[in-house]
Scaffold this motif. Structure first.
Motif, PDB file in Angstrom:
ATOM      1  N   ARG A   1       0.812  -1.225   0.000  1.00 46.67           N
ATOM      2  CA  ARG A   1       0.000   0.000   0.000  1.00 46.67           C
ATOM      3  C   ARG A   1       0.843   1.272   0.000  1.00 46.67           C
ATOM      4  N   GLY A   2       2.156   1.111  -0.011  1.00 54.70           N
ATOM      5  CA  GLY A   2       3.040   2.278  -0.017  1.00 54.70           C
ATOM      6  C   GLY A   2       3.047   3.026   1.309  1.00 54.70           C
ATOM      7  N   LEU A   3       2.746   2.329   2.401  1.00 52.45           N
ATOM      8  CA  LEU A   3       2.753   2.964   3.729  1.00 52.45           C
ATOM      9  C   LEU A   3       4.092   2.709   4.423  1.00 52.45           C
ATOM     10  N   CYS A   4       4.479   3.656   5.288  1.00 48.02           N
ATOM     11  CA  CYS A   4       5.765   3.539   5.997  1.00 48.02           C
ATOM     12  C   CYS A   4       5.698   2.424   7.031  1.00 48.02           C
ATOM     13  N   PRO A   5       6.834   1.783   7.296  1.00 48.29           N
ATOM     14  CA  PRO A   5       6.860   0.809   8.397  1.00 48.29           C
ATOM     15  C   PRO A   5       6.542   1.509   9.718  1.00 48.29           C
ATOM     16  N   ILE A   6       5.910   0.770  10.607  1.00 47.92           N
ATOM     17  CA  ILE A   6       5.477   1.338  11.890  1.00 47.92           C
ATOM     18  C   ILE A   6       6.578   1.138  12.939  1.00 47.92           C
ATOM     19  N   THR A   7       6.723   2.119  13.812  1.00 49.70           N
ATOM     20  CA  THR A   7       7.793   2.006  14.814  1.00 49.70           C
ATOM     21  C   THR A   7       7.289   2.012  16.260  1.00 49.70           C
ATOM     22  N   LYS A   8       6.007   2.342  16.458  1.00 51.06           N
ATOM     23  CA  LYS A   8       5.509   2.418  17.840  1.00 51.06           C
ATOM     24  C   LYS A   8       4.827   1.118  18.281  1.00 51.06           C
ATOM     25  N   LEU A   9       5.049   0.762  19.544  1.00 51.74           N
ATOM     26  CA  LEU A   9       4.394  -0.432  20.092  1.00 51.74           C
ATOM     27  C   LEU A   9       3.033  -0.108  20.694  1.00 51.74           C
ATOM     28  N   ARG A  10       2.874   1.121  21.165  1.00 52.36           N
ATOM     29  CA  ARG A  10       1.599   1.533  21.784  1.00 52.36           C
ATOM     30  C   ARG A  10       1.421   3.035  21.609  1.00 52.36           C
ATOM     31  N   GLY A  11       0.253   3.523  22.044  1.00 52.64           N
ATOM     32  CA  GLY A  11      -0.027   4.950  21.893  1.00 52.64           C
ATOM     33  C   GLY A  11      -0.082   5.321  20.419  1.00 52.64           C
ATOM     34  N   LEU A  12      -0.967   4.653  19.702  1.00 48.68           N
ATOM     35  CA  LEU A  12      -0.987   4.797  18.249  1.00 48.68           C
ATOM     36  C   LEU A  12      -1.398   6.196  17.796  1.00 48.68           C
ATOM     37  N   GLY A  13      -0.605   6.747  16.875  1.00 47.56           N
ATOM     38  CA  GLY A  13      -0.934   8.043  16.279  1.00 47.56           C
ATOM     39  C   GLY A  13      -1.589   7.857  14.924  1.00 47.56           C
ATOM     40  N   ALA A  14      -1.661   8.939  14.156  1.00 49.00           N
ATOM     41  CA  ALA A  14      -2.371   8.905  12.866  1.00 49.00           C
ATOM     42  C   ALA A  14      -1.746   7.894  11.909  1.00 49.00           C
ATOM     43  N   GLU A  15      -0.430   7.849  11.876  1.00 49.64           N
ATOM     44  CA  GLU A  15       0.255   6.936  10.951  1.00 49.64           C
ATOM     45  C   GLU A  15      -0.078   5.471  11.273  1.00 49.64           C
ATOM     46  N   GLU A  16      -0.058   5.161  12.546  1.00 46.84           N
ATOM     47  CA  GLU A  16      -0.342   3.783  12.960  1.00 46.84           C
ATOM     48  C   GLU A  16      -1.815   3.440  12.720  1.00 46.84           C
ATOM     49  N   LYS A  17      -2.674   4.433  12.937  1.00 45.95           N
ATOM     50  CA  LYS A  17      -4.105   4.167  12.708  1.00 45.95           C
ATOM     51  C   LYS A  17      -4.374   3.931  11.218  1.00 45.95           C
ATOM     52  N   ASP A  18      -3.667   4.676  10.361  1.00 49.45           N
ATOM     53  CA  ASP A  18      -3.803   4.442   8.915  1.00 49.45           C
ATOM     54  C   ASP A  18      -3.331   3.030   8.565  1.00 49.45           C
TER      55      ASP A  18
END
Ligand code: SF4
Ligand code: SF4
Lengths: 151, 136
Positions: B99-116
């Motif tokens: 999907r052309g999305l960046c790899p995720i780096t957070k384990l918790r406290g999800l922000g906009a990027e993680e929610k996408d």
């Protein structure tokens, strides 16, 4: 000469069906990221089912704290089945019973009460980490009021 | 002629220590709660692992889709080992790449990027469910 324990391995059940499973996961994060970041290591529980060699080594050479969401104790049972010799097991439901005003809600995202409950639980577990690391010199953990498995 | 399955079982890896594992779990929950609430069921992977016969029947009762946070594929391999081969296997990193999305780096406290990212994975799970339920 006895080998000194370097880390306490931390596992959480992360049950997907209950808020208490998410609380268990959050306690794992609070303990390993905020409360005792240098003395603990959080590892994916599911690595046990694929017999990951590093995880097997981790649980046999280090003391383990495991946090389950409820009395089914799934994570503890997995560690036991995989031969972890020293496991201190806790359930997030017990922490909730002690802090009834903090009712956890949400699975994907925990409410503020659930996060606070997890933080308080992790604070309580700090002493267990210290005790396990002290006990590491002679390979024994001290008694606690919680469930202890020793083989 | 075989009956079409009525529901699909989705199994997320536990994934506490890998950001992709958090996304897998959140995405599965999103499918269960919002995207396909009546077409799927789940089981806690730890319960599946530690459980008895009843839990082990899960992947025999339902066609399953496993969702793994990384290429270790604990949910897929575990399901096959303990119950039956999954009907579909998804890996978060592959979906994000596709999907052309960046790899995720957070384990918790999800922000906009993680929610996408969780939304993208949830959509892929939903599509996989539709495919299984629609299959002859
Ligand atoms: S202990 Fe088992 S059943 Fe209870 S919340 Fe955790 S994974 Fe789910
Ligand atoms: S697949 Fe990866 S993220 Fe998921 S439980 Fe296994 S190691 Fe952890």
């Amino acid at each position: 000469m006895q080998k000194k324990c370097r880390k306490v391995a931390v596992f959480a059940c992360s049950g997907i069906g209950k808020s208490l499973g998410t609380v268990a996961r959050e306690i794992g994060y609070e303990l390993t990221e905020r409360v005792r970041p240098h003395d603990t290591l959080l590892t994916c529980l599911a690595l046990l089912v694929i017999n990951d060699p590093e995880t097997q080594k981790l649980i046999t050479e280090n003391p383990v704290i495991v946090i389950d969401g409820c009395s089914l104790d799934c994570a503890r049972k997995s560690l036991e089945a995989n031969g972890a010799p020293l496991v201190k097991a806790y359930q997030s439901i017990d922490f909730f019973k002690k802090h009834k005003d903090l009712k956890p809600e949400g699975v994907a995202e925990l409410n503020d009460a659930g996060k606070k409950l997890a933080a308080l639980a992790a604070d309580e577990l700090a002493g267990v980490v210290d005790e396990l690391l002290r006990g590491g010199d002679d390979g024994q953990a001290n008694e606690s009021r919680n469930h202890i498995l020793q083989r | 002629m075989t009956d079409k399955p009525m529901k699909v079982g989705i199994i997320s890896c536990s994934g506490e220590a890998i950001p992709g594992g958090t996304i897998a779990r959140v995405a599965c929950r999103k499918v269960l709660d919002d995207l396909r609430p009546t077409q799927c069921v789940t089981i806690c992977l730890p319960l599946f692992i530690a459980g008895g016969e009843e839990e082990r029947m899960f992947a025999n009762t339902y066609p399953t889709i496993t969702v793994d946070g990384c290429e270790k594929r604990c949910a897929a391999l575990g399901t096959e080992k303990l119950s039956a081969r999954p009907a579909g296997t998804l890996i978060v990193a592959e979906i994000l790449r596709k999907r052309g999305l960046c790899p995720i780096t957070k384990l918790r406290g999800l922000g906009a990027e993680e929610k996408d990212a969780a939304q993208a994975v949830a959509e892929e799970i939903a599509a996989a469910i539709d495919e299984i339920l629609g299959a002859e």
